[in-house]
Scaffold this motif. Structure first.
Motif, mmCIF file in Angstrom:
data_model
loop_
_atom_site.group_PDB
_atom_site.id
_atom_site.type_symbol
_atom_site.label_atom_id
_atom_site.label_comp_id
_atom_site.label_asym_id
_atom_site.label_seq_id
_atom_site.Cartn_x
_atom_site.Cartn_y
_atom_site.Cartn_z
ATOM 1 N N MET A 141 -12.666 -20.084 12.237
ATOM 2 C CA MET A 141 -14.548 -19.860 12.314
ATOM 3 C C MET A 141 -15.098 -18.736 13.070
ATOM 4 N N PHE A 144 -8.014 -23.862 12.128
ATOM 5 C CA PHE A 144 -9.884 -23.861 11.506
ATOM 6 C C PHE A 144 -10.888 -23.336 12.735
ATOM 7 N N ALA A 145 -10.029 -22.948 14.166
ATOM 8 C CA ALA A 145 -10.826 -22.721 14.943
ATOM 9 C C ALA A 145 -10.511 -20.976 14.560
ATOM 10 N N GLU A 166 -10.619 -35.452 16.772
ATOM 11 C CA GLU A 166 -10.930 -35.856 17.864
ATOM 12 C C GLU A 166 -10.527 -34.493 17.505
ATOM 13 N N ALA A 180 -14.642 -33.622 9.725
ATOM 14 C CA ALA A 180 -14.222 -34.716 10.261
ATOM 15 C C ALA A 180 -13.966 -35.993 10.138
ATOM 16 N N SER A 193 -13.425 -27.317 17.295
ATOM 17 C CA SER A 193 -14.255 -26.788 16.937
ATOM 18 C C SER A 193 -15.793 -26.915 17.220
ATOM 19 N N PHE A 238 -10.010 -32.300 15.999
ATOM 20 C CA PHE A 238 -10.916 -30.964 15.414
ATOM 21 C C PHE A 238 -11.988 -30.671 15.730
ATOM 22 N N SER A 239 -13.129 -32.439 15.507
ATOM 23 C CA SER A 239 -14.288 -32.114 16.923
ATOM 24 C C SER A 239 -14.536 -31.402 17.674
ATOM 25 N N ALA A 280 -6.124 -28.108 13.344
ATOM 26 C CA ALA A 280 -7.916 -27.858 13.982
ATOM 27 C C ALA A 280 -7.737 -26.228 14.759
ATOM 28 N N LEU A 311 -19.452 -29.426 10.350
ATOM 29 C CA LEU A 311 -18.212 -30.320 11.220
ATOM 30 C C LEU A 311 -18.161 -32.225 11.002
#
Lengths: 430, 430
Positions: free
Chosen positions: B95, B91-92, A17, B31, A23, A19-20, B88, B27
């Protein structure tokens, strides 16, 4: 958004969650950035973070503190250096690479990554029309590197590694191999080029230098031919240079300046290197955990799958068409001159009004520096320069993912306006 | 999803709708991957693409053809090599780095990227409790590299660059500098370690070798101390080694094996390098377009902001706690032995049942190889090994972003079961 402040006890770094949420916030941020990037000028607080913060606060700081300090490489009016391509597909690929975060430094560490790399490297070779023998399918092969420097050093390592005793050969670390590459600067030959050959090497010039060295008892080792030099896009005669290299058993490296991260819609870092006999290369590059290679193949693979060869050709032709148009416009304006014929999508030109004669290089130098400074200061476009034969040359490098004909037209209009002001001022002063 | 097939004419690489569609699909894909990653076994068609394809087809191929061939580094039961952290936040950050796709190889190419790098490198230094003089705020400073190899080579380049005439010094390309680093293998000293010092270097051993070289008229150049060796996590006595280095004016490099891409929730590639005097370093690393540096600082910055120092400490303590528990469990089982005392979150152990005596190394070697193979073949966990003093040692490296106590307990239970089978079989055979 699932993006709450974090206290120490709540760190679950890959909670789906969170992560989503994090991101997704970045995706929205970037989509808006691309929508507005042409509105930014093209050129462009540190308390230790003891406690975690919400993603929104972090992105707000990016918006407020970082974006204003960036040079916007994705702006359609970025004509400097060589643009670094971006695309939705390479972004998807980069996300897959970062998301899977596998580290393919040995086969067991992720077999599919090595296999996928052979696939995409062959695809790129096919796309560039390389000789079959350079492809894995033809007994050759290659790797994806981070940069041209890495690629060149690797080929040198190959040359040297094959000369080393097995004792040193078995030292896995690239570090050790690098340390073995010790060419004294006195053995470097930087061969002069001239406008007569469009600033490309000539086989005669190389032959002369090599023959002189051989006569002195030296062993020629390595010849680097370039297809598209950094400054002017000059192209060396690869076949003729190859004949010189073969006669003397030299390693021929061709720097084709065509990294996927330059013109193939794949973001940094991604550079292709091919060799006719990949065995030395793999033995020179494998088994070093510390080089922690990234899964670069998947982003190039996604780009090639998503857009296809046809899409990439059309993308590159769009840039070349814009550069051709710009070159014709410059040639048609008697106040300007094209300094070297356009290669690819790079136009090298300068302001040269009638009143400044051949012998007036100092004035021309000053005017062109001022012209470039004025254009870049406007924030409407960004170009860089190169100095050749004492001439200050302005470079227009077309290659942005969002760059279209109208952006080339805009920068030309901008240049003409700034040139008018300059010439007018010089007339008054002179 | 905005993810339709593409024909050549429809390539608009950064069209915001296509961007959001393709990226959103990835994404969701990732996930789900994180949600299911512990269900995968931990260890784990090429027609040229003329026409573009829908994102769904590409992702379906990743699901069907690539995932099964991957070693899942993000699995909570990945205890091999050293785990590469993901989160996360990184990853952000990745990105943002990929999305902005700026190339900070010179200041003008993106001022904010250079500034942000100084901020996060100081943050990391503060987090690691480095001496003030190594931080920018204390007159020192550092950079973010891709790997430890790059970092080490850079420091050697510094040493050498400062020894070079300005003529070579001014050659910008890292390639040229690399070529100048030519240390003959005969001048490498690989100093033996032993269990007596926990396989760390001792100042006495180094002093002995250095003194012998000095007596022979050689000039000691470079000493590398390690805090956490790859195989066993051994720690060299940095202060004592530093005294030896200072006496002889050697460059002391400390490889702390603590890359953000290892244990700080930042994905590959991201490695910190600090130097007391950053000027040589910057002059050795700047102005090379071809190294096309990535905007690494922003992903580390997002990680530090999002989780904070407290979050990272808690994350690392969770791993150390699990490793401590595992070490105690091994020590308490008379069939096993801890080969070297645990350091950080690395436990080095082996099976050593009573019936195999001191002199029975061949049997023990075979049994431990079989034990490790059996565990890894199960797909329920992945560990690697190291050989020291002729002993085959199994390594449990705890460091996965999703790894918790229960995963350490599961792998211990798995090991005990496989050990029972093995010992039973050896009894029957012997």
């Amino acid at each position: 958004m699932g993006s709450l402040p974090l206290d120490a006890s709540s760190v679950r770094p890959l909670n789906p969650e969170a992560f989503s949420g994090d991101s997704g916030a970045v995706l929205d941020f970037l989509a808006k950035y691309y929508r507005d990037v042409d509105k930014y000028p093209v050129r462009a607080a540190d308390l230790e973070p003891e406690h975690g913060e919400p993603m929104e606060d972090v992105l707000e700081d990016v918006r407020r503190d970082i974006l204003p300090g960036l040079t916007h490489w994705q702006s359609p009016s970025f004509f400097a250096f060589f643009p670094m391509n971006a695309s939705a597909a390479r972004f998807a690929g980069e996300m897959l690479s970062a998301g899977l975060n596998v580290v393919p430094f040995v086969w067991a560490a992720s077999p599919a990554t090595a296999e996928l790399e052979t696939v995409v490297v062959d695809w790129m070779g096919w796309l560039l029309g390389l000789p079959q023998r350079l492809l894995f399918s033809g007994g050759g092969g290659g790797v994806l590197q981070g940069s041209t420097c890495e690629a060149v050093v690797c080929t040198l390592l190959v040359v040297y590694a094959s000369d080393q005793t097995h004792a040193t050969f078995h030292k896995g670390a690239r570090l050790f191999k690098t340390l073995l590459v010790g060419i004294p600067p006195s053995n470097f030959r930087v061969i002069q080029t001239s406008s007569a050959s469009g600033y490309g090497l000539t086989a005669d010039a190389v032959r002369a230098v090599v023959d002189r060295d051989v006569a002195r008892g030296l062993v020629p080792l390595y010849l680097c031919a370039t297809v598209g030099t950094t400054g002017l896009g000059a192209v060396d005669p690869v076949r003729k240079l190859g004949e010189v290299a073969r006669r003397h058993g030299m390693w021929l490296h061709v720097d084709a300046a065509m990294n996927p991260h330059k013109w193939f819609l794949t973001n940094a870092d991604c550079c292709c290197l091919w060799v006719a006999n990949p065995r030395e290369l793999t033995s020179a590059l494998s088994t070093d955990p510390d080089q922690s290679r990234r899964f670069r193949a998947i982003k190039l693979w996604v780009v090639l799958r998503r857009y296809g060869a046809g899409g990439l050709r059309e993308h590159i032709r769009r840039h070349v068409t814009a550069a051709k148009w710009f070159e014709r416009a410059v040639a048609a304006d008697e106040r300007f001159e094209v300094v070297v014929p356009r290669k690819f999508s790079l136009v090298c030109f300068r302001l040269r009004p009638r009143f400044a004669g051949e012998d007036d290089e100092t004035t021309l130098d000053g005017m062109n520096r001022e012209l470039l400074a004025a254009v870049n200061a406007s924030g409407q476009a960004f170009m860089t320069h190169f100095v050749v034969d004492g001439k200050f040359v302005i470079r227009l490098a077309v290659g942005g993912a969002m760059t279209e004909m109208r952006h080339a037209m805009d920068v030309w209009e901008l240049l003409q306006g700034k040139a008018d002001d300059l010439i007018h001022r010089y007339h008054l002063e002179g």
